[in-house]
Design a protein around this motif. Structure first.
Motif, short mmCIF file in Angstrom:
data_model
loop_
_atom_site.label_atom_id
_atom_site.label_comp_id
_atom_site.label_asym_id
_atom_site.label_seq_id
_atom_site.Cartn_x
_atom_site.Cartn_y
_atom_site.Cartn_z
N LYS A 249 0.83 -1.21 0.00
CA LYS A 249 0.00 0.00 0.00
C LYS A 249 0.86 1.25 0.00
CE LYS A 249 -3.96 -1.86 2.52
NZ LYS A 249 -4.77 -1.72 3.75
N ARG B 48 0.99 3.88 -3.14
CA ARG B 48 0.64 5.29 -2.91
C ARG B 48 1.78 6.22 -3.31
NH1 ARG B 48 -0.60 4.66 2.02
NH2 ARG B 48 1.31 5.46 2.92
N VAL C 29 -5.50 2.12 -6.75
CA VAL C 29 -4.69 2.44 -5.57
C VAL C 29 -5.62 2.74 -4.39
CG1 VAL C 29 -3.13 4.15 -4.53
CG2 VAL C 29 -2.63 3.22 -6.80
N GLN C 30 -6.64 3.57 -4.62
CA GLN C 30 -7.58 3.91 -3.54
C GLN C 30 -8.30 2.67 -3.03
OE1 GLN C 30 -10.08 6.91 -5.29
NE2 GLN C 30 -8.77 8.57 -4.57
N GLN D 208 -5.93 0.60 -1.00
CA GLN D 208 -5.63 1.25 0.28
C GLN D 208 -6.71 0.93 1.31
OE1 GLN D 208 -2.77 3.37 0.95
NE2 GLN D 208 -2.23 2.34 -0.95
#
Length: 139
Positions: free
Chosen positions: A42, A46, A101-102, A105
């Motif tokens: 993660k 990011r 990515v979000q 996460q």
């Protein structure tokens, strides 16, 4: 103009470094079996997305600047229009990467490592096509 072209190429290389590596991190993330590995990925995802995003902008700025020297020629050239469509596809791809990515996460992404392996091939094909269009100008 050569300085602008040099910075455009540098930005492309940096953007594509991220475009090629980030989906590979998604593959590892989807395959990870322990939480510690997922947490580490993660952070990497990011940070890489934050690194590559400005280079996407620089690529567009310097590319637009280069095209502005001869708008009439470029917008009448079919190869340039095709290349521009592919750049739009890359921008969308970049945005989709940000979405993944979000999701990753927040541990909400349910995609498999196989999906991400295929997803990772899209920019390779686009890069091949763009380079051929720019260098060969087939039409």
């Amino acid at each position: 103009m050569l300085w602008i072209k040099a910075f455009h190429i540098i930005a492309i290389v940096c953007w594509f470094a991220g475009i090629f590596y980030l989906p590979r991190l998604f593959v590892y993330h989807a395959m990870a079996e322990d939480q510690a590995t997922r947490e580490h990925l993660k952070i990497m995802e990011r940070k890489l997305y934050r690194f590559m995003s400005p280079f996407a902008v620089f690529t567009l700025v310097f590319g637009g600047w280069l095209a502005s020297y001869n708008w009439a020629y470029y917008w009448q050239s079919k190869w340039f229009i095709a290349k521009s469509v592919l750049v739009v596809i890359l921008i969308i791809y970049h945005g989709v990467c940000g979405h993944f990515v979000q999701q990753l996460q927040q541990d909400r992404c349910q995609r498999s490592h196989v999906f991400y392996r295929w997803f990772n091939e899209v920019p390779v094909l686009v890069l091949f096509a763009v380079v051929i269009l720019v260098v060969v100008k087939p039409f």
